[in-house]
Motif scaffolding. Structure first.
Motif, mmCIF file in Angstrom:
data_model
loop_
_atom_site.group_PDB
_atom_site.id
_atom_site.type_symbol
_atom_site.label_atom_id
_atom_site.label_comp_id
_atom_site.label_asym_id
_atom_site.label_seq_id
_atom_site.Cartn_x
_atom_site.Cartn_y
_atom_site.Cartn_z
ATOM 1 N N ILE A 55 10.151 1.495 0.583
ATOM 2 C CA ILE A 55 9.662 2.813 0.143
ATOM 3 C C ILE A 55 10.808 3.606 -0.495
ATOM 4 N N MET A 56 11.973 3.553 0.106
ATOM 5 C CA MET A 56 13.109 4.327 -0.430
ATOM 6 C C MET A 56 13.625 3.731 -1.745
ATOM 7 N N LYS B 118 0.839 -1.211 0.000
ATOM 8 C CA LYS B 118 0.000 0.000 0.000
ATOM 9 C C LYS B 118 0.870 1.256 0.000
ATOM 10 N N GLY B 119 1.916 1.229 0.826
ATOM 11 C CA GLY B 119 2.807 2.392 0.942
ATOM 12 C C GLY B 119 3.478 2.733 -0.385
ATOM 13 N N GLU B 120 3.877 1.705 -1.112
ATOM 14 C CA GLU B 120 4.544 1.936 -2.405
ATOM 15 C C GLU B 120 3.610 2.671 -3.366
ATOM 16 N N GLN B 121 2.323 2.282 -3.367
ATOM 17 C CA GLN B 121 1.343 2.990 -4.212
ATOM 18 C C GLN B 121 1.154 4.423 -3.728
ATOM 19 N N GLN B 122 1.095 4.539 -2.395
ATOM 20 C CA GLN B 122 0.835 5.854 -1.800
ATOM 21 C C GLN B 122 1.919 6.883 -2.161
ATOM 22 N N VAL B 123 3.175 6.428 -2.288
ATOM 23 C CA VAL B 123 4.267 7.388 -2.553
ATOM 24 C C VAL B 123 4.618 7.516 -4.033
ATOM 25 N N LYS C 61 7.998 10.838 -7.760
ATOM 26 C CA LYS C 61 8.278 11.486 -9.058
ATOM 27 C C LYS C 61 8.499 12.984 -8.863
ATOM 28 N N GLU C 62 7.679 13.586 -8.035
ATOM 29 C CA GLU C 62 7.862 15.014 -7.723
ATOM 30 C C GLU C 62 9.220 15.236 -7.051
ATOM 31 N N PHE C 63 9.528 14.341 -6.110
ATOM 32 C CA PHE C 63 10.824 14.431 -5.429
ATOM 33 C C PHE C 63 11.956 14.397 -6.446
ATOM 34 N N LYS D 112 4.322 6.462 9.994
ATOM 35 C CA LYS D 112 2.974 6.537 10.560
ATOM 36 C C LYS D 112 1.973 6.855 9.447
ATOM 37 N N GLU D 113 2.321 7.855 8.655
ATOM 38 C CA GLU D 113 1.468 8.253 7.537
ATOM 39 C C GLU D 113 1.330 7.105 6.530
ATOM 40 N N LEU D 114 2.355 6.237 6.473
ATOM 41 C CA LEU D 114 2.327 5.113 5.529
ATOM 42 C C LEU D 114 1.609 3.893 6.105
#
Lengths: 322, 322
Positions: free
Chosen positions: B295-296, B167-172, B177-179, B272-274
C-alpha cells in the motif's frame, strides 16, 4: 540494594537459573536499557534477552515469559501507567521483577520483587544511575548463570567511568558552546551511532531534542546510514556522530569519512578522544553510552541556553491527557 | 526452493534442532526481516532470534552463534559487501545459512547453503517476495522445532494476503493522489506504527522517503510516541500512522486519538479498513506489514510523480564510493 545480592537471590529462586532477561520501559528509561540488551545479545551463550517499550510488552506479551524469567522495569517517575502494568503482567506470569525508579512512592514498587530507588542529578556518580545499574544487573546475571570471562575488567570499568566523564565534561565545555552558537537556528538533527550506543543516538533524538527542545530529530545506525538514509546528506543538514571505542568503531569511522566528504554541518563526539581507553579493550564498548549520555547532557544544556528553551519546557507531557 | 523443505533439511542436520535464527541484512532488506523478528520474539518458547544490520553482525558477532544456528541473509542485489561478509562469518562459525536475493549471480550465493532467488515487481504474488518468504521460513522453523499452534491459520493467511493487497491498492488509489497533492511541499514526515509493522514504519522512512525522495523522515514506535517524540506535534508537522489489526492496535489507536486532537497533517493507513480481517485473529497481526509495504508503494509512487522526483534517483548509492 546491591546488584550482586539481588541477582544471586533471584537466581537461587529459579529452577535452572535465570533463563531470560526482559528489559521493559518507555522513552528515556528504555534508552537506559539498550546497552544491556546489546551486552547480552553479544556476550550470552544461553541467556535470552528482549527489549520492549512497555505498552507492547503489555499487549503482545512474549510467550516465553515464565517463572524463571527476570523482568527489569524502569520508570523515572515510577508511575508511568504502561510500565507499572508491564511489571504487573510480569508478576502475573510468575516472573521475577526488579523495578528502578527515582520515586520512593512509585506505583511501580508495588510490583517489584526488588527495587532500586536510584540517585539522580549532575552530582551523582553515574554508577548509581539507572543505565549503569541495569548494566551491572545483566552482567551479574550472565556471570552467575553461565560465567563471564571479562567480569573483573567490567567491574574495573564501573570504577573508572565516572572519573572519565568528569574530565570529558570539562574537555567539551567550550566546544558545546560553539556547537550551540553554530546550530542554534537548525530545526532538524540526525544522530548517528552504533553498537551499545545506538540506543543513546535514539535517546538524544527523542528525549533531548524532540521532547526537551521541540526540535525534529532522528537516530540512524551508522551501519544502516549507507543503505538509504545517506541520500539526504548535503551541506545544509546537521549530523551528530557519536563515535564508539570498541568493535563497532569501524562502522562509525565509515560514516565519519562519508560525512567529511559530503556534509558540512557535522559534530563528532568521539569516546576515544574523551579518554575512554583507560577501560580495558574487552569491555570498553559497553561503557561508550554511559559516557555519551553525560557528555550529550552538556551539549543539550548549551543548546537550551542559547535557544532560550529550558530543558523542562513541555506542552503535552504531564500537561494534557493522553 | 520451498521453505518447508529447506527448514526440514537444515533442522535434520542439527544436533538438537535449530536453536537460534539470526536475521541479517541492510536497509530495505533488513526491513523485510522485522516481522519475522517480531513473530519469533512473540511466539517462541525456545528458539532465540536476533536482528542485525549486517556490518554490526560482522564486527560484533554474537557469541551464541554456533553450528545449530540458522542465519538468514537478504540482499536484493546480492553483492552488498557487509551482507556477503555476514554470510561468510556465519559459515566460518559453522552455522547454517539461507541467502535471499533477486540476483542469480550474487556473491551472497557463494556463502548460502540454501538460496531463494526471489521474484520482484508489482506483478508478483507477495508470497514470493522476501518479506513473506522470510516469515514463512521462521514460522516453519518454529513449527518443526517446538510446534506452532496457529500454523494452519498462518498458511491460510499466506494464501489470502495477495488478494487483500490487490483490493487495497485499488481502494487507496484516489486517496494517495490527494495525499501527494496535499503533502508535495513537505520536507519532513514522521511515520508511526507498532508491533510487526514497526519495521515498516522505519522502512518507509529510510527507503521510500530518505533514499528515494531525499526527504527528511523518522519512524516512531506508537508506544514510544508519548514518551518524548509527541512534544514536536503541532499543526504543521506531517504524520503518517500505519494502524495495525491485532494485539498492538490499541497502541496505534492511542496515537490516532492524540494526533486527531493536536495535529492537522495526519494520514492514517488502516489495515482493518483495507480488509485484512479476512485473515484469522490469531495470526492477522503478522500480515499487517506485508499489506503496508504494498500500500505504501502506491503512496510513494504518487508522491514521486507529483514531486517530479523518480523513485530511482540517487546521488550517492551506487554512484560514489563509500
Amino acid at each position: 540494594m546491591n546488584p550482586v545480592n539481588v541477582i544471586n537471590t533471584i537466581n537461587s529462586q529459579t529452577e535452572q537459573g535465570i533463563t531470560e532477561v526482559y528489559l521493559v520501559a518507555c522513552g528515556g528509561s528504555l534508552v537506559d536499557m539498550y546497552p544491556s540488551k546489546y551486552f547480552l545479545e553479544s556476550e550470552a551463550r544461553k541467556i535470552v534477552t528482549g527489549l520492549y517499550t512497555a505498552n507492547e510488552f503489555v499487549h503482545a506479551t512474549p510467550k516465553r515469559l515464565n517463572k524463571d524469567s527476570l523482568v527489569i522495569v524502569c520508570s523515572h517517575g515510577g508511575n508511568t501507567p504502561e510500565s507499572v502494568e508491564a511489571a504487573k503482567v510480569a508478576k502475573e506470569n510468575g516472573a521475577h521483577t526488579i523495578g528502578l525508579t527515582h520515586n520512593n512512592e512509585a506505583a511501580l514498587l508495588s510490583y517489584s520483587d526488588h527495587a532500586f530507588v536510584y540517585e539522580w542529578g549532575a552530582d551523582t556518580d553515574v554508577k548509581n544511575n539507572p543505565m549503569a545499574i541495569i548494566l551491572e544487573l545483566v552482567v551479574e546475571t550472565l556471570h552467575v548463570t553461565e560465567g563471564y570471562a571479562h567480569y573483573e575488567a567490567f567491574q574495573n570499568g564501573i570504577g573508572k567511568i565516572n572519573g572519565i566523564i568528569k574530565k570529558g565534561e570539562q574537555q567539551v565545555a567550550e566546544r558545546t558552546k560553539e556547537f550551540a552558537d553554530n546550530y542554534k537556528d537548525e530545526e532538524l538533527f540526525y544522530i548517528l551511532s552504533s553498537g551499545a550506543s545506538y540506543g543513546h543516538a535514539y535517546g538524544f533524538a527523542i528525549c533531548s531534542l524532540m521532547e526537551m527542545q521541540w526540535l525534529n530529530a532522528a537516530s540512524i545506525h551508522s551501519g544502516e546510514y549507507f543503505h538509504g538514509p545517506f541520500e539526504v546528506t548535503d551541506k545544509e543538514t546537521p549530523f551528530i556522530l557519536l563515535m564508539n571505542e570498541g568493535r563497532t568503531r569501524v562502522l562509525d569511522e565509515r560514516a565519519k569519512t562519508f560525512l567529511g566528504q559530503y556534509a558540512e554541518k557535522v559534530e563528532v563526539v568521539d569516546a576515544k578522544e574523551l579518554g575512554i581507553n583507560t577501560i580495558a579493550d574487552e569491555v570498553v564498548e559497553f561503557f561508550n553510552p554511559i559516557l555519551f549520555y553525560s557528555i550529550m547532557c552538556v551539549y543539550r544544556a548549551a543548546l537550551a541556553d542559547v535557544r532560550n528553551h529550558p530543558l523542562e519546557t513541555r506542552r503535552y507531557m504531564g500537561k494534557v491527557s493522553y
